[in-house]
Scaffold this motif. Structure first.
Motif, mmCIF file in Angstrom:
data_model
loop_
_atom_site.group_PDB
_atom_site.id
_atom_site.type_symbol
_atom_site.label_atom_id
_atom_site.label_comp_id
_atom_site.label_asym_id
_atom_site.label_seq_id
_atom_site.Cartn_x
_atom_site.Cartn_y
_atom_site.Cartn_z
ATOM 1 N N SER A 1 0.812 -1.214 0.000
ATOM 2 C CA SER A 1 0.000 0.000 0.000
ATOM 3 C C SER A 1 0.840 1.256 0.000
ATOM 4 O O SER A 1 0.467 2.276 -0.542
ATOM 5 N N GLN B 1 -0.162 5.007 -0.133
ATOM 6 C CA GLN B 1 -1.471 5.132 -0.736
ATOM 7 C C GLN B 1 -2.603 4.970 0.264
ATOM 8 O O GLN B 1 -3.723 5.353 -0.016
ATOM 9 N N ALA C 1 -16.835 10.749 -1.907
ATOM 10 C CA ALA C 1 -15.675 10.206 -2.622
ATOM 11 C C ALA C 1 -14.898 9.203 -1.785
ATOM 12 O O ALA C 1 -14.394 8.203 -2.309
ATOM 13 N N ILE C 2 -14.802 9.444 -0.474
ATOM 14 C CA ILE C 2 -13.984 8.561 0.367
ATOM 15 C C ILE C 2 -14.584 7.156 0.439
ATOM 16 O O ILE C 2 -13.870 6.166 0.638
ATOM 17 N N GLU D 1 -15.604 5.565 -1.966
ATOM 18 C CA GLU D 1 -15.170 4.866 -3.176
ATOM 19 C C GLU D 1 -13.650 4.702 -3.234
ATOM 20 O O GLU D 1 -13.110 4.314 -4.269
ATOM 21 N N THR D 2 -12.967 5.027 -2.141
ATOM 22 C CA THR D 2 -11.509 4.905 -2.096
ATOM 23 C C THR D 2 -11.109 4.033 -0.914
ATOM 24 O O THR D 2 -10.745 4.543 0.149
ATOM 25 N N HIS E 1 -8.612 4.407 2.685
ATOM 26 C CA HIS E 1 -8.426 5.767 3.154
ATOM 27 C C HIS E 1 -9.450 6.145 4.228
ATOM 28 O O HIS E 1 -10.560 5.623 4.257
ATOM 29 N N GLN F 1 -15.699 16.334 -3.722
ATOM 30 C CA GLN F 1 -15.659 14.998 -4.317
ATOM 31 C C GLN F 1 -14.444 14.838 -5.234
ATOM 32 O O GLN F 1 -13.684 13.860 -5.126
ATOM 33 N N LYS G 1 -10.946 12.492 -4.936
ATOM 34 C CA LYS G 1 -10.657 11.575 -6.046
ATOM 35 C C LYS G 1 -9.312 11.910 -6.699
ATOM 36 O O LYS G 1 -8.570 11.004 -7.103
ATOM 37 N N ASN H 1 -6.488 10.649 -4.597
ATOM 38 C CA ASN H 1 -6.357 9.207 -4.777
ATOM 39 C C ASN H 1 -5.685 8.875 -6.108
ATOM 40 O O ASN H 1 -4.844 7.974 -6.184
ATOM 41 N N ASP H 2 -6.018 9.623 -7.161
ATOM 42 C CA ASP H 2 -5.369 9.403 -8.458
ATOM 43 C C ASP H 2 -3.869 9.665 -8.372
ATOM 44 O O ASP H 2 -3.059 8.922 -8.937
ATOM 45 N N GLN I 1 -2.217 6.864 -6.715
ATOM 46 C CA GLN I 1 -2.177 5.709 -7.609
ATOM 47 C C GLN I 1 -1.269 5.950 -8.820
ATOM 48 O O GLN I 1 -1.222 5.123 -9.738
#
Length: 313
Positions: free
Chosen positions: A19, A22, A48-49, A51-52, A55, A272, A276, A279-280, A283
């Motif tokens: 991880s 991340q 948004a969180i 969907e991640t 985190h 949102q 995101k 997170n991008d 990643q």
């Protein structure tokens, strides 16, 4: 060491290695938590969180937008906590630069929302998500000229002098009026994003300028205070008032005719997309340096439209 404990420790080490940076806390730090605009940013971040995976989310901000030192401390504390990323709405374009530089040095990605930092800080954030405030300010100025004509007096009720969004939004409004009309500008007056202050200032302006033809409230608390002053003074609907942002108070002023229209940002989308985008970055996906989150012009005529409902809060 018992085998089950050895296996547990091994799995934790593997998880940590895979991880890396991340997984962890994404800190959303806004100008103040005492505003429905910023609370709507939080709602977007919370959406948004979910969907991640991996985190967690924290949401914080000073008691007022003018408490710049408090916001600097919040960013520095987030860096010291070694958060995974920071979504920041900077209250001051210069004061926050050293703080986000510390994040950059600690390899913590920063995504700005709503307001930018000065050019000196450009290298220290990964993306900037905002309304195009200059375009939004010009939009409000065009609507003002269309409704009051090109002569007379228009007052500007602003918020925090020097804030990135204020510079773009109010600066463009003022410049457009000067370039495309002969309107006399009264102000700007700075409420420090305090509704009560804006209300008092507007009351004074209305008393001092009985011939005022228009008035512009440049953010949520300022526009709400302006609207309340117009109603209490009996001047609502008797001059053209334009507001900015779209909470329930401002929607009611539009419905009742106290405000001719409001320019509404997508605060939910800022939160949102901010999370995101962090997170991008984590990643290692490419992200734009700038993204326009848009603005919608809302009047009594389109208040119930799908486009308006998507941004009102």
């Amino acid at each position: 060491m018992p085998n089950f404990l050895r296996r547990t420790l091994l799995s934790l080490c593997v998880a940590a290695l895979t991880s890396g940076a991340q997984a962890g806390e994404i800190a959303v730090i806004v100008k103040t938590t005492n505003s429905t605009f910023w609370q709507n940013v939080n709602k977007g971040a919370e959406a948004a969180i979910k969907e991640t995976p991996g985190h967690t989310l924290t949401f914080s901000g000073p008691a007022s937008e003018s408490a710049i030192a408090d916001q600097v401390n919040m960013v520095e504390n987030a860096v010291n906590r070694h958060v995974a990323g920071i979504v920041l709405a900077p209250s001051d374009p210069d004061a926050l630069v050293p703080a986000i530089k510390k994040a950059w040095e600690a390899r913590i990605p920063v995504v700005l929302i709503d307001s930018q930092v000065s050019e000196a800080g450009k290298a220290y954030y990964q993306s900037f998500l905002t309304t195009d405030n200059r375009a939004a300010g010009e939009l409000c100025a065009k609507e003002m000229i269309a409704k009051v004509g090109s002569t007379g007096k228009v007052a500007i009720m602003s918020f925090v002098a020097g804030a990135g969004s204020e510079v773009g939004r109010v600066g463009a409004f003022k410049s457009y009026l000067q370039a495309h009309s002969k309107l006399e500008i009264v102000g700007p007056f700075y409420s420090q994003s305090q509704m009560a202050t804006a209300m008092n200032q507007t009351t004074d302006v209305l008393a001092a300028h009985r011939d005022l033809k228009g008035i512009f409230g440049a953010n949520e608390p300022t526009a709400v205070g302006m609207g309340r002053a117009l109603v209490q003074s009996g001047r609502a609907g008797k001059l053209v008032a334009i507001g900015f942002d779209g909470n329930q108070d401002l929607q009611k002023f539009v419905q009742d005719g106290a405000l001719a229209g409001i320019a509404v940002q997508s605060s939910f989308q800022m939160g949102q997309l901010g999370v995101k985008t962090i997170n991008d970055v984590l990643q290692k996906k490419p992200v734009p340096k700038f993204r326009d989150t848009g603005v919608v012009w809302v009047t009594k005529g389109n208040l119930q439209s799908p486009e308006a409902k998507a941004v009102l809060y």
